[in-house]
Design a protein around this motif. Structure first.
Motif, PDB file in Angstrom:
ATOM      1  N   LEU A   1       0.837  -1.186   0.000  1.00  0.00           N
ATOM      2  CA  LEU A   1       0.000   0.000   0.000  1.00  0.00           C
ATOM      3  C   LEU A   1       0.883   1.251   0.000  1.00  0.00           C
ATOM      4  O   LEU A   1       1.691   1.438   0.913  1.00  0.00           O
ATOM      5  CB  LEU A   1      -0.915   0.017   1.223  1.00  0.00           C
ATOM      6  CG  LEU A   1      -1.880  -1.160   1.377  1.00  0.00           C
ATOM      7  CD1 LEU A   1      -2.558  -1.109   2.737  1.00  0.00           C
ATOM      8  CD2 LEU A   1      -2.906  -1.149   0.268  1.00  0.00           C
TER       9      LEU A   1
ATOM     10  N   LEU B   1      -2.106   7.044   0.416  1.00  0.00           N
ATOM     11  CA  LEU B   1      -3.462   6.991  -0.114  1.00  0.00           C
ATOM     12  C   LEU B   1      -4.394   7.896   0.679  1.00  0.00           C
ATOM     13  O   LEU B   1      -4.038   8.427   1.743  1.00  0.00           O
ATOM     14  CB  LEU B   1      -3.985   5.552  -0.117  1.00  0.00           C
ATOM     15  CG  LEU B   1      -3.808   4.709   1.155  1.00  0.00           C
ATOM     16  CD1 LEU B   1      -4.831   5.057   2.217  1.00  0.00           C
ATOM     17  CD2 LEU B   1      -3.912   3.229   0.815  1.00  0.00           C
TER      18      LEU B   1
ATOM     19  N   LEU C   1      -1.570   3.040   7.913  1.00  0.00           N
ATOM     20  CA  LEU C   1      -1.680   3.644   6.595  1.00  0.00           C
ATOM     21  C   LEU C   1      -0.952   4.982   6.590  1.00  0.00           C
ATOM     22  O   LEU C   1      -0.790   5.623   7.636  1.00  0.00           O
ATOM     23  CB  LEU C   1      -3.153   3.867   6.222  1.00  0.00           C
ATOM     24  CG  LEU C   1      -4.085   2.659   6.262  1.00  0.00           C
ATOM     25  CD1 LEU C   1      -5.517   3.096   5.963  1.00  0.00           C
ATOM     26  CD2 LEU C   1      -3.625   1.577   5.291  1.00  0.00           C
TER      27      LEU C   1
ATOM     28  N   LEU D   1      -9.769  -3.847  -1.847  1.00  0.00           N
ATOM     29  CA  LEU D   1      -8.975  -2.862  -1.110  1.00  0.00           C
ATOM     30  C   LEU D   1      -7.794  -2.360  -1.924  1.00  0.00           C
ATOM     31  O   LEU D   1      -7.450  -1.170  -1.889  1.00  0.00           O
ATOM     32  CB  LEU D   1      -8.499  -3.457   0.207  1.00  0.00           C
ATOM     33  CG  LEU D   1      -9.600  -3.764   1.234  1.00  0.00           C
ATOM     34  CD1 LEU D   1      -9.018  -4.434   2.457  1.00  0.00           C
ATOM     35  CD2 LEU D   1     -10.368  -2.507   1.620  1.00  0.00           C
TER      36      LEU D   1
ATOM     37  N   PHE E   1     -10.281   5.118   1.937  1.00  0.00           N
ATOM     38  CA  PHE E   1      -9.917   3.709   2.107  1.00  0.00           C
ATOM     39  C   PHE E   1     -10.673   3.108   3.289  1.00  0.00           C
ATOM     40  O   PHE E   1     -11.151   1.973   3.223  1.00  0.00           O
ATOM     41  CB  PHE E   1      -8.407   3.591   2.324  1.00  0.00           C
ATOM     42  CG  PHE E   1      -7.910   2.176   2.361  1.00  0.00           C
ATOM     43  CD1 PHE E   1      -7.589   1.501   1.191  1.00  0.00           C
ATOM     44  CD2 PHE E   1      -7.753   1.514   3.572  1.00  0.00           C
ATOM     45  CE1 PHE E   1      -7.132   0.188   1.227  1.00  0.00           C
ATOM     46  CE2 PHE E   1      -7.293   0.204   3.613  1.00  0.00           C
ATOM     47  CZ  PHE E   1      -6.980  -0.457   2.438  1.00  0.00           C
TER      48      PHE E   1
ATOM     49  N   ALA F   1      -9.078   0.168  -4.241  1.00  0.00           N
ATOM     50  CA  ALA F   1      -9.313   1.441  -3.563  1.00  0.00           C
ATOM     51  C   ALA F   1      -8.013   2.164  -3.273  1.00  0.00           C
ATOM     52  O   ALA F   1      -7.951   3.402  -3.344  1.00  0.00           O
ATOM     53  CB  ALA F   1     -10.066   1.177  -2.245  1.00  0.00           C
ATOM     54  N   ALA F   2      -6.967   1.400  -2.964  1.00  0.00           N
ATOM     55  CA  ALA F   2      -5.685   2.024  -2.627  1.00  0.00           C
ATOM     56  C   ALA F   2      -5.021   2.661  -3.843  1.00  0.00           C
ATOM     57  O   ALA F   2      -4.231   3.606  -3.692  1.00  0.00           O
ATOM     58  CB  ALA F   2      -4.755   0.975  -2.022  1.00  0.00           C
TER      59      ALA F   2
END
Length: 314
Positions: free
Chosen positions: A225, A228, A251, A305, A233, A308-309
């Motif tokens: 990841l 972001l 994150l 996910l 998220f 989305a990232a």
């Protein structure tokens, strides 16, 4: 000196690490060692750390925090031999059986402390009825000598009372404590400062095969990841809450700020990483599902996910 050995168990997201944090902050008298599955699950303020090396963090209040390595025998025998500890507390895995570590209480160098199991007031009734994890949750509660009903600040009074009744039914011989939303540390003090309850709770032996649904738990980690939109998220993760039993990680937003994210009891909690805490090595999110098709579920959630990232903000 013999150290009083207590065991902390409970299903994923039930509040074990929060309890550990309070105990490390000096709830117990004397010198305490806490053995955890992963340092990353324990929020230790930077100004409380005196030194850190290998699998041990030394704290300025005299406590130590040890990580359970692959060799649990080495960790536990080393603590038993120290001779300078008043308390040792072991946090069991969220799908583990606290009765297995409880056997260490009879090891030379230790004396018996309580087997405490945390139960999330907002989730325990649902979990006990769950086809795939109910056996695991019930087995954990059956092993308890003390049950601590947690997260009462998130539950309605009627919901808390229903959780208490469910725990009393699952662990009828355990001492039952309910966390005070206005003073959550009081329950931690009461749980570990008092005498050890009787251990004859009618639980199954550690090697009983009844906990067959524990094998339905599977996990995966998203480690690729980049920076972001953390709020967007988190909303996508919340949309997958019905398919996961737990998610937890770190994150980073486009400005380089770090955030802690958790999914527990169907809720997603996103918050900035506290100032002064060391930065994680890299963004990571651990996902756990409990279902015969858990591997497929995790693969599908992972795809959602990751999309989305990598999607542009907005």
């Amino acid at each position: 000196m013999t150290a009083r050995l207590g065991i902390i168990g409970g299903y994923l997201g039930s509040g074990k690490s929060t309890l550990v944090n309070r105990l490390l902050a000096g709830v117990l008298p004397g010198r305490t060692a806490v053995v955890v599955n992963d340092f990353g699950s324990v929020n230790i303020d930077a100004d409380l750390i005196a030194s850190a090396s290998g699998d041990t963090i030394e704290l300025t209040n005299g406590c130590i925090c040890c990580q359970i390595s692959d060799d649990a025998l080495r960790t536990m025998t080393a603590l038993a031999a120290r001779g300078d500890l008043d308390h040792v507390l072991c946090e069991v895995s969220g799908v583990g059986d606290p009765a297995q570590l409880a056997a260490w209480r009879d090891f030379p160098g230790f004396s018996p402390g309580p087997v405490l199991v945390c139960a999330d007031a907002t989730a325990v009734r649902r979990l006990l009825r769950d086809e795939y994890v109910g056996d695991t949750v019930r087995r954990q509660l059956t092993a308890a000598e003390v049950v601590l009903v947690t997260k009462t600040d998130l539950a309605l009074p009627a919901e808390t009372q229903e959780a208490v009744e469910a725990c009393r039914e699952a662990a009828p011989r355990a001492r039952l404590l309910v966390q005070d939303p206005t003073d959550p540390g009081a329950a931690a003090t009461a749980a570990f400062a008092g005498p050890v309850p009787g251990t004859q709770n009618g639980g199954a032996p550690p090697d009983d095969p009844a906990d067959r649904h524990a094998t339905t738990h599977r996990s995966t980690a998203l480690e690729d990841l980049g920076p972001l939109d953390v709020a967007a998220f988190a909303r996508v993760l919340a949309g997958q809450a019905g398919r996961l039993v737990r998610a937890k990680g770190f994150l980073q937003d486009p400005a380089g700020r770090w955030h802690e994210i958790q999914l527990s009891g169907g809720r997603v909690d996103l918050r900035p990483r506290p100032p002064g805490r060391p930065a994680p090595e890299h963004p990571v999110l651990v996902l756990i599902a409990a279902d015969p098709d858990a591997e497929d579920i995790l693969g599908e959630v992972r795809t959602v996910l990751l999309h989305a990232a990598t999607s542009p903000p907005g």
